[in-house]
Design an enzyme around this catalytic site. Structure first.
Site, PDB file in Angstrom:
ATOM      1  CB  THR A 108      -0.919   0.124   1.214  1.00 31.30           C
ATOM      2  OG1 THR A 108      -0.023   0.255   2.349  1.00 31.30           O
ATOM      3  CG2 THR A 108      -1.660  -1.128   1.547  1.00 31.30           C
TER       4      THR A 108
ATOM      5  CD1 TRP B 290     -17.902   8.590  15.715  1.00 35.87           C
ATOM      6  CD2 TRP B 290     -18.216   7.558  13.819  1.00 35.87           C
ATOM      7  NE1 TRP B 290     -17.145   7.446  15.763  1.00 35.87           N
ATOM      8  CE2 TRP B 290     -17.146   6.633  14.755  1.00 35.87           C
ATOM      9  CE3 TRP B 290     -18.548   6.638  12.527  1.00 35.87           C
ATOM     10  CZ2 TRP B 290     -16.823   5.515  14.410  1.00 35.87           C
ATOM     11  CZ3 TRP B 290     -18.285   5.520  12.481  1.00 35.87           C
ATOM     12  CH2 TRP B 290     -17.146   4.791  13.228  1.00 35.87           C
TER      13      TRP B 290
ATOM     14  CE  LYS C 233     -13.029   8.300  15.709  1.00 34.51           C
ATOM     15  NZ  LYS C 233     -12.026   8.357  14.825  1.00 34.51           N
TER      16      LYS C 233
ATOM     17  CD  GLU D  93      -4.966  -2.575   2.684  1.00 32.56           C
ATOM     18  OE1 GLU D  93      -5.522  -1.799   1.759  1.00 32.56           O
ATOM     19  OE2 GLU D  93      -4.415  -1.699   3.586  1.00 32.56           O
TER      20      GLU D  93
END
Lengths: 555, 555
Positions: A187, A449, A444, A332
């Site tokens: 990555t 959220w 948060k 991934e």
């Protein structure tokens, strides 16, 4: 009781054998710029893959599970490497030529590549790295290029065609365990060192089958696929292997990724399908507006890699009658995570809201949303959570390097093995995913959220706001609260209270930022994304002039 | 080096979970004749499958790997059994209601079925068998039917809906090994006892992925699939599980397989795709000629199970604009072996010779032809051999019964595990299979093969020959030689010498039969195929009057 079925491993060599026989007449065409395109049948690719495997094993001493790096564009030789290296039991390590040189060297050393295949045109990138590479014994130069920079370098230098000549055109591909590693891709993480994902033969084979289903890309040997997405970027979304599995013809752009040559190769070679990130399509649209070309051959294109502006999708469809399909994935996830085909039977207007989502999960990708309190969120289209996924072509760990254990950082993998994607979004009852934020950019606040992206988009809709970036800052009472940084139009007299009022009608009251700051420009990463960690650091160091507009209330 | 991918088993329960959530709105419709069709969403099927699993485990004591038989038509409840039984870890044993009663009882006893789900309408078939069934403890009656015949029978009798009511609508499907047996299907072999093929979760899952590729059936949730092929016949060619994997709607014909109700349900429910054996389509064509109906909803149909007359394919396409796709498979191949999509870019006339072949192999099915001398034959379109196949959904043995080893008769499996299909044919260089004979009907003469089917077809083209069957008879010099038996038109005076001369221009000299016999009718099996073992036996017993026309020569 027992099953009576044959136990046949899922291997890349089976794809190679199938494509080069049953689909032996299919063709991979590589664009060469001014010259005539390079064409090879799949039968020829099969034979040359065998020659390459012999060369790697017999001349360069490549053993099972050795890493062979490729620093190459999308072209016929890279396809040969894609098929030969895993099939012989070695590991194809695709090198991202867009990585900063220091990271590129780090990645090659971490993987312990013994051989690197490099396009001649990319030698200026590789040559300066060579003194830093600790494990590379051989460099194989593919295609023309100035090799003078390699003179006196430690690794032995070979020429690809010279290495292949006179080698046998068949190879006894070993019957491997299907969980053997086949390909390695790191990555380009923005934080910390790159992380390696090691795909297995099993994961590649299953991913190919999925790519070829009608609910995903659904291509056949009647199609010609143009993968603009690079082969060093998550295996070009799996298209090269998937193509060999069903005989889809390939049109490879090599290094000609600029709008003008792309338009020219599409008009000349007439692919029916193409895949690329939004910026490529944006550039192509502008090019075509300036210099019209016939791209009516394209039936559909897949856009992924980052969220696609709906305006771009509409432009493509209205001006060029090309169906644009949105998809989501990451290194991934091999990468097929979702594909945004709308539910059946909707008219275009009703289908639109589904088509701009990230799409639906196939059977082999299970998904769940984990909310701020760590509990699973319902699929109701509004409850937000971090997306976690599980499946046959999803990573469950990162490659720790030779001799080291796999690495499972807890912010990347849940205790039960699911991948934490780092993406925050919602899922509808019928499984359509909409991503809104990166988890690290979500604020948060008191167990809830707040989407920074939503606040930014709404602020930027204000006529006096040129740019807006919202970041989380520590707050004693709420844990985190949003800090709104805005770039105002020159001469604007709009105040923070007015901007806050502007937002007030659009988001819940407890989401309204109380901390505000005017900046001259939002800092950006090398690929042009908002660089929020710079803003957070600047705030922490007291480098921002912050006005407190009002304290949040509990209601 | 190691792969970093998650290790997730390929299980039917994943298909169940996916179909009942992401495709929860898709529908299975069961035709009921005069009444309104029965409709269930995939979400409901998912919930009812959980109830069924609870009932089987908690009320009937079904344990992992226990066999649960189904004697059912294609309907919603059968789909529930298809999903619930394998997902809970038991084995779905589909019972062929067309087997002779004695064979049916043998099969149930051999598999040691503990439970049988039976459609009420099929009780007249099951009830008389019950005294002979040694292992069945429970009979579950699905749908209306006269249960009086079950009174006093040994197994406990239950009513399906009563068994499901009040049970939980979710079930903790176990995380099985993907090689666990999932379903059991016995061949209806014409010789000897039926042979059991035990599909694994892995083989079913991979087969589903293949069915859903664009190169195979390529269906999506925009389609409605009518599987006329029974669910007791090789899992209805894999369509029920494949449908649940991508949300394809299902139209189930239940017991209404006659041309008139089929035409009616197609016109009313408008499926886009259907699958059946040639005789079904033949009947439907005749029905439509007599009483026209609108079947324009059908985009394509798959024909398999036995070779389809080209005239039938042409009729369907010309009269009804329905694309007919030929496919080949068998119980031992799950069944997807080949699909006859022609190569891309051919005009209809040029595509035709490809479309009447059995088709091309997908990547997961490897094929080879083994000739009369046991050597592999080239794929040149003319060299004939017995077809042998290898792959993830191909049987490598037969089920030997509880406690017994798997059975691998050498005429059915090669020493290296490949399945000997018993079919003889040729393969073109690009992988198109044409089957000409059953291996047992081929005449092995002096190390060469003579196709009995070819000789028969050519003989029957003679105006005076009504029927012709060619069988192998022992020959001292050549091993075997062809015996031609012919049924002549009444009053015909054509002699054997003339028939032999008629053939002489069409086949090689060494293939010409020297033994000839006139018969009154070719003996046939219950399904109307030439019964050559009767002819061979009659010859062996001296029951045929044979004329020796000329001895074969070595040239």
């Amino acid at each position: 009781m027992y099953s009576t079925m044959q136990d046949v491993p899922l291997l890349v060599s089976r794809i190679l054998r199938h494509g080069s026989t049953i689909h032996g007449k299919s063709v991979v065409t590589t664009w060469t710029g001014d010259g005539p395109p390079d064409r090879r049948t799949y039968a020829e690719i099969g034979e040359r893959s065998a020659r390459l495997a012999h060369a790697l094993r017999d001349a360069l001493g490549v053993r099972p599970e050795d890493r062979v790096g490729t620093l190459m564009w999308n072209n016929g030789e890279h396809l040969e490497a894609y098929l030969a290296i895993p099939s012989m039991g070695a590991v194809l390590h695709t090198l991202n030529l867009r990585l900063p040189p220091k990271q590129l060297a780090w990645v090659i050393n971490h993987a312990e590549d013994r051989v690197i295949l490099v396009n001649g045109t990319l030698l200026p990138l590789l040559a300066p790295l060579l003194p830093a590479l600790t494990t590379v014994e051989h460099v194989v130069v593919v295609g023309p290029g100035d090799t003078s920079a390699l003179e006196g370098c430690r690794p032995e230098v070979h020429e690809y065609e010279a290495l292949l000549v006179d080698r046998p055109g068949t190879y006894a591909w070993p019957e491997l365990d299907e969980r053997t590693p086949a390909a390695l891709c790191y990555t380009s993480g923005t934080t910390g060192d790159p992380k390696g994902v090691a795909y297995s033969h099993r994961s590649i084979y299953l991913h190919c089958l999925q790519v070829n289903t009608a609910e995903a890309m659904g291509l056949t040997d009647a199609d010609t696929c143009l993968p603009v997405v690079p082969m060093f970027h998550v295996n070009a979304w799996g298209l090269p292997h998937a193509a060999f599995m069903t005989g889809i013809n390939l049109l490879m752009p090599d290094r000609f990724l600029q709008p003008a040559p792309l338009a020219e190769m599409i008009e000349t070679e007439r692919p029916t399908y193409a895949a690329a990130v939004p910026t490529i399509w944006q550039g192509l649209l502008l090019e075509l507006a300036e210099k019209p070309r016939d791209i009516s051959c394209l039936k559909s294109v897949t856009i992924g890699g980052s969220a696609c502006p709906p305006s771009l999708m509409k432009d493509f469809e209205e001006k060029h009658d090309v169906r644009v399909v949105h998809a989501w994935g990451m290194t991934e996830t091999s990468p097929l995570g979702t594909v945004a085909h709308p539910p059946a039977g909707l008219d275009p207007e009703a289908a639109w809201p589904y088509r701009i989502t990230q799409g639906r999960f196939p059977c082999s990708v299970e998904a769940r949303l984990v909310g701020p309190d760590g509990t699973e969120q319902p699929w109701d289209g509004t409850s937000a959570g971090e997306l976690e996924v599980r499946g046959n072509w999803i990573a469950g760990a990162y490659y720790g390097g030779p001799g080291a254990e796999a690495v499972r950082p807890e912010d990347k993998f849940a205790p039960d093995g699911w991948l934490r994607t780092g993406d925050v979004g919602t899922i509808t009852p019928d499984g359509y995913l909409s991503l809104t934020d990166r988890a690290k950019d979500v604020i948060k606040s008191g167990g809830e959220w707040i989407s920074s992206v939503e606040l930014e988009n709404r602020l930027m809709a204000h006529p006096d706001v040129l740019e807006a970036a919202v970041v989380a800052v520590p707050d004693e009472r709420w844990g985190e609260r949003p800090l709104a940084t805005v770039v105002l139009r020159e001469g604007s007299t709009t105040g923070f209270a007015e901007l806050r009022e502007f937002l007030a009608g659009q988001v819940a009251k407890w989401q309204l930022p109380e901390r505000w700051s005017v900046i001259t420009e939002v800092p950006k990463t090398s690929v042009g994304k908002f660089d929020k960690k710079v803003l957070r650091a600047r705030y922490a160091e007291g480098g921002l002039q912050v006005t407190d507009v009002t304290a949040p209330t509990a209601d």
